[in-house]
Each structure stands twice: as C-alpha cells, then as structure tokens.
Scaffold this motif. Structure first.
Motif, PDB file in Angstrom:
ATOM      1  N   MET A   1      59.457  21.965  69.931  1.00 43.24           N
ATOM      2  CA  MET A   1      59.327  23.425  69.904  1.00 43.24           C
ATOM      3  C   MET A   1      59.815  23.962  68.556  1.00 43.24           C
ATOM      4  O   MET A   1      60.888  23.580  68.091  1.00 43.24           O
ATOM      5  N   ASP A   2      59.039  24.804  67.950  1.00 44.03           N
ATOM      6  CA  ASP A   2      59.440  25.389  66.671  1.00 44.03           C
ATOM      7  C   ASP A   2      60.598  26.359  66.873  1.00 44.03           C
ATOM      8  O   ASP A   2      60.643  27.089  67.859  1.00 44.03           O
ATOM      9  N   ARG A   3      61.506  26.352  65.931  1.00 46.82           N
ATOM     10  CA  ARG A   3      62.598  27.313  65.991  1.00 46.82           C
ATOM     11  C   ARG A   3      62.053  28.667  65.570  1.00 46.82           C
ATOM     12  O   ARG A   3      61.336  28.769  64.580  1.00 46.82           O
ATOM     13  N   ALA A   4      62.429  29.672  66.335  1.00 48.51           N
ATOM     14  CA  ALA A   4      61.965  31.023  66.014  1.00 48.51           C
ATOM     15  C   ALA A   4      62.539  31.454  64.671  1.00 48.51           C
ATOM     16  O   ALA A   4      63.687  31.163  64.359  1.00 48.51           O
ATOM     17  N   GLU A   5      61.725  32.127  63.909  1.00 48.32           N
ATOM     18  CA  GLU A   5      62.167  32.607  62.604  1.00 48.32           C
ATOM     19  C   GLU A   5      62.086  34.126  62.567  1.00 48.32           C
ATOM     20  O   GLU A   5      61.185  34.717  63.156  1.00 48.32           O
ATOM     21  N   LEU A   6      63.024  34.719  61.864  1.00 46.18           N
ATOM     22  CA  LEU A   6      62.998  36.159  61.637  1.00 46.18           C
ATOM     23  C   LEU A   6      63.347  36.380  60.179  1.00 46.18           C
ATOM     24  O   LEU A   6      64.419  35.983  59.730  1.00 46.18           O
ATOM     25  N   SER A   7      62.417  36.971  59.436  1.00 47.17           N
ATOM     26  CA  SER A   7      62.749  37.298  58.050  1.00 47.17           C
ATOM     27  C   SER A   7      63.097  38.778  57.992  1.00 47.17           C
ATOM     28  O   SER A   7      62.483  39.605  58.659  1.00 47.17           O
ATOM     29  N   ILE A   8      64.128  39.076  57.228  1.00 51.30           N
ATOM     30  CA  ILE A   8      64.617  40.453  57.103  1.00 51.30           C
ATOM     31  C   ILE A   8      64.700  40.784  55.622  1.00 51.30           C
ATOM     32  O   ILE A   8      65.381  40.097  54.864  1.00 51.30           O
ATOM     33  N   THR A   9      63.981  41.827  55.217  1.00 52.80           N
ATOM     34  CA  THR A   9      64.016  42.280  53.832  1.00 52.80           C
ATOM     35  C   THR A   9      64.665  43.658  53.811  1.00 52.80           C
ATOM     36  O   THR A   9      64.196  44.569  54.494  1.00 52.80           O
ATOM     37  N   LEU A  10      65.728  43.803  53.045  1.00 48.78           N
ATOM     38  CA  LEU A  10      66.458  45.069  52.975  1.00 48.78           C
ATOM     39  C   LEU A  10      66.115  45.797  51.686  1.00 48.78           C
ATOM     40  O   LEU A  10      66.119  45.206  50.604  1.00 48.78           O
ATOM     41  N   HIS A  11      65.796  47.082  51.821  1.00 45.26           N
ATOM     42  CA  HIS A  11      65.504  47.922  50.663  1.00 45.26           C
ATOM     43  C   HIS A  11      66.264  49.238  50.853  1.00 45.26           C
ATOM     44  O   HIS A  11      66.039  49.938  51.826  1.00 45.26           O
ATOM     45  N   ARG A  12      67.184  49.536  49.942  1.00 44.15           N
ATOM     46  CA  ARG A  12      67.958  50.779  50.048  1.00 44.15           C
ATOM     47  C   ARG A  12      67.409  51.826  49.092  1.00 44.15           C
ATOM     48  O   ARG A  12      67.135  51.524  47.936  1.00 44.15           O
ATOM     49  N   THR A  13      67.262  53.049  49.600  1.00 46.48           N
ATOM     50  CA  THR A  13      66.953  54.173  48.729  1.00 46.48           C
ATOM     51  C   THR A  13      68.144  55.118  48.844  1.00 46.48           C
ATOM     52  O   THR A  13      69.124  54.783  49.508  1.00 46.48           O
ATOM     53  N   GLY A  14      68.048  56.282  48.259  1.00 52.53           N
ATOM     54  CA  GLY A  14      69.168  57.208  48.264  1.00 52.53           C
ATOM     55  C   GLY A  14      69.795  57.447  49.630  1.00 52.53           C
ATOM     56  O   GLY A  14      70.982  57.246  49.812  1.00 52.53           O
ATOM     57  N   ASP A  15      68.988  57.854  50.605  1.00 55.11           N
ATOM     58  CA  ASP A  15      69.579  58.233  51.889  1.00 55.11           C
ATOM     59  C   ASP A  15      69.148  57.358  53.049  1.00 55.11           C
ATOM     60  O   ASP A  15      69.415  57.678  54.197  1.00 55.11           O
ATOM     61  N   GLU A  16      68.485  56.232  52.756  1.00 53.12           N
ATOM     62  CA  GLU A  16      68.134  55.356  53.868  1.00 53.12           C
ATOM     63  C   GLU A  16      68.080  53.892  53.452  1.00 53.12           C
ATOM     64  O   GLU A  16      67.899  53.575  52.280  1.00 53.12           O
ATOM     65  N   ALA A  17      68.278  53.048  54.449  1.00 54.77           N
ATOM     66  CA  ALA A  17      68.130  51.606  54.265  1.00 54.77           C
ATOM     67  C   ALA A  17      66.961  51.191  55.146  1.00 54.77           C
ATOM     68  O   ALA A  17      66.940  51.506  56.339  1.00 54.77           O
ATOM     69  N   VAL A  18      65.978  50.529  54.548  1.00 59.17           N
ATOM     70  CA  VAL A  18      64.810  50.078  55.301  1.00 59.17           C
ATOM     71  C   VAL A  18      64.883  48.557  55.442  1.00 59.17           C
ATOM     72  O   VAL A  18      64.992  47.851  54.443  1.00 59.17           O
ATOM     73  N   LEU A  19      64.846  48.087  56.675  1.00 57.59           N
ATOM     74  CA  LEU A  19      64.823  46.660  56.937  1.00 57.59           C
ATOM     75  C   LEU A  19      63.460  46.312  57.483  1.00 57.59           C
ATOM     76  O   LEU A  19      63.068  46.806  58.547  1.00 57.59           O
ATOM     77  N   ARG A  20      62.710  45.491  56.744  1.00 61.21           N
ATOM     78  CA  ARG A  20      61.393  45.050  57.206  1.00 61.21           C
ATOM     79  C   ARG A  20      61.578  43.731  57.926  1.00 61.21           C
ATOM     80  O   ARG A  20      62.062  42.757  57.334  1.00 61.21           O
ATOM     81  N   LEU A  21      61.210  43.712  59.185  1.00 62.95           N
ATOM     82  CA  LEU A  21      61.386  42.514  60.002  1.00 62.95           C
ATOM     83  C   LEU A  21      60.047  41.829  60.216  1.00 62.95           C
ATOM     84  O   LEU A  21      59.030  42.495  60.429  1.00 62.95           O
ATOM     85  N   ALA A  22      60.052  40.507  60.176  1.00 63.97           N
ATOM     86  CA  ALA A  22      58.842  39.740  60.463  1.00 63.97           C
ATOM     87  C   ALA A  22      59.242  38.506  61.241  1.00 63.97           C
ATOM     88  O   ALA A  22      60.188  37.807  60.866  1.00 63.97           O
ATOM     89  N   GLY A  23      58.538  38.268  62.346  1.00 60.51           N
ATOM     90  CA  GLY A  23      58.836  37.104  63.161  1.00 60.51           C
ATOM     91  C   GLY A  23      59.277  37.515  64.551  1.00 60.51           C
ATOM     92  O   GLY A  23      58.789  38.497  65.102  1.00 60.51           O
ATOM     93  N   GLU A  24      60.228  36.762  65.103  1.00 62.43           N
ATOM     94  CA  GLU A  24      60.660  36.973  66.476  1.00 62.43           C
ATOM     95  C   GLU A  24      62.104  37.456  66.545  1.00 62.43           C
ATOM     96  O   GLU A  24      62.960  36.956  65.825  1.00 62.43           O
ATOM     97  N   ILE A  25      62.333  38.439  67.421  1.00 66.31           N
ATOM     98  CA  ILE A  25      63.699  38.880  67.699  1.00 66.31           C
ATOM     99  C   ILE A  25      64.028  38.326  69.080  1.00 66.31           C
ATOM    100  O   ILE A  25      63.480  38.779  70.088  1.00 66.31           O
ATOM    101  N   ASP A  26      64.866  37.297  69.110  1.00 67.86           N
ATOM    102  CA  ASP A  26      65.206  36.676  70.385  1.00 67.86           C
ATOM    103  C   ASP A  26      66.634  36.152  70.329  1.00 67.86           C
ATOM    104  O   ASP A  26      67.381  36.466  69.404  1.00 67.86           O
ATOM    105  N   MET A  27      67.008  35.342  71.313  1.00 72.01           N
ATOM    106  CA  MET A  27      68.397  34.891  71.381  1.00 72.01           C
ATOM    107  C   MET A  27      68.809  34.073  70.156  1.00 72.01           C
ATOM    108  O   MET A  27      69.990  33.999  69.836  1.00 72.01           O
ATOM    109  N   LEU A  28      67.846  33.488  69.458  1.00 70.22           N
ATOM    110  CA  LEU A  28      68.179  32.695  68.273  1.00 70.22           C
ATOM    111  C   LEU A  28      68.296  33.539  67.011  1.00 70.22           C
ATOM    112  O   LEU A  28      68.932  33.126  66.045  1.00 70.22           O
ATOM    113  N   THR A  29      67.657  34.706  66.984  1.00 69.14           N
ATOM    114  CA  THR A  29      67.622  35.493  65.752  1.00 69.14           C
ATOM    115  C   THR A  29      68.325  36.848  65.865  1.00 69.14           C
ATOM    116  O   THR A  29      68.581  37.487  64.846  1.00 69.14           O
ATOM    117  N   ALA A  30      68.640  37.295  67.078  1.00 71.39           N
ATOM    118  CA  ALA A  30      69.238  38.626  67.260  1.00 71.39           C
ATOM    119  C   ALA A  30      70.577  38.748  66.534  1.00 71.39           C
ATOM    120  O   ALA A  30      70.891  39.793  65.968  1.00 71.39           O
TER     121      ALA A  30
END
Length: 111
Positions: A1-30
């Motif tokens: 079984m493949d291990r679930a992957e979650l990639s997280i890219t963080l980009h901060r602007t003046g008043d917000e932080a944007v996290l782009r998520l790709a993959g699975e959010i589960d017990m292995l990546t939460a």
C-alpha cells in the motif's frame, strides 16, 4: 500500500498566509498539517487560507484536524478559511454537520 502523501506550500502576503494542499489529509498526514498551521499561528496573520484544490481524500482524522485548526486560529485572533473545497469534501462536511463549523469560500478569486 502506498503511503499517503500531502504536500503543503506556504505563501505569506501582508495580511494572510495561504497554504496550498495537495494529496490526502488522513491519519498519516493530519499531524503534518497541524504542525505547519501551528507554525503560522506562532505569528498569526489576520487570515489563514487553506487551498484544498489539490486534496484528493480526507478522512475523519483530517476533518477533525480542520475543525481543531479553525478553533486554534480563532483563539489566536486569526480566521481560518477553506477554499477550492471539492464536491466530495463538501458532501462529507454536510453529512457530518461540520460544514457550519468551518469557514468555506469557494468563489474563484478575481484575476
């Protein structure tokens, strides 16, 4: 079984932080998602945006994590917002009654 992957890219602007998520959010990546959001909350911006456009799966652990992070952000005087939430996840949020506990903005940004 493949291990679930979650990639997280963080980009901060003046008043917000944007996290782009790709993959699975589960017990292995939460926990990784929690760690990244907690690091952002160390110096909380007014708004944290979780872009879920690339998320392919989210289990109960992932859902719980989203709710907990939303509450943590709120305690830090920050707003956690979900964008590009897929139909499958919207259905799960409706079924579980968690949709009202999360701020969801699914409109497309201008430009």
């Amino acid at each position: 079984m493949d291990r679930a992957e979650l990639s997280i890219t963080l980009h901060r602007t003046g008043d917000e932080a944007v996290l782009r998520l790709a993959g699975e959010i589960d017990m292995l990546t939460a926990a990784r998602l929690s760690t990244v959001v907690n690091e952002v909350l160390a110096d909380p911006p007014p708004k944290i945006v979780l872009d879920l456009g690339g998320v392919t799966f989210c289990d109960s652990q992932g859902l719980g994590t989203l709710v907990v992070l939303s509450r943590k952000a709120s305690h830090a005087q920050s707003l956690l917002m979900l964008t590009h939430v897929g139909d499958f996840l919207l259905r799960v949020l409706d079924i579980t009654g968690l949709r009202s506990a999360l701020m969801i903005r699914n409109d497309q940004p201008a430009g």
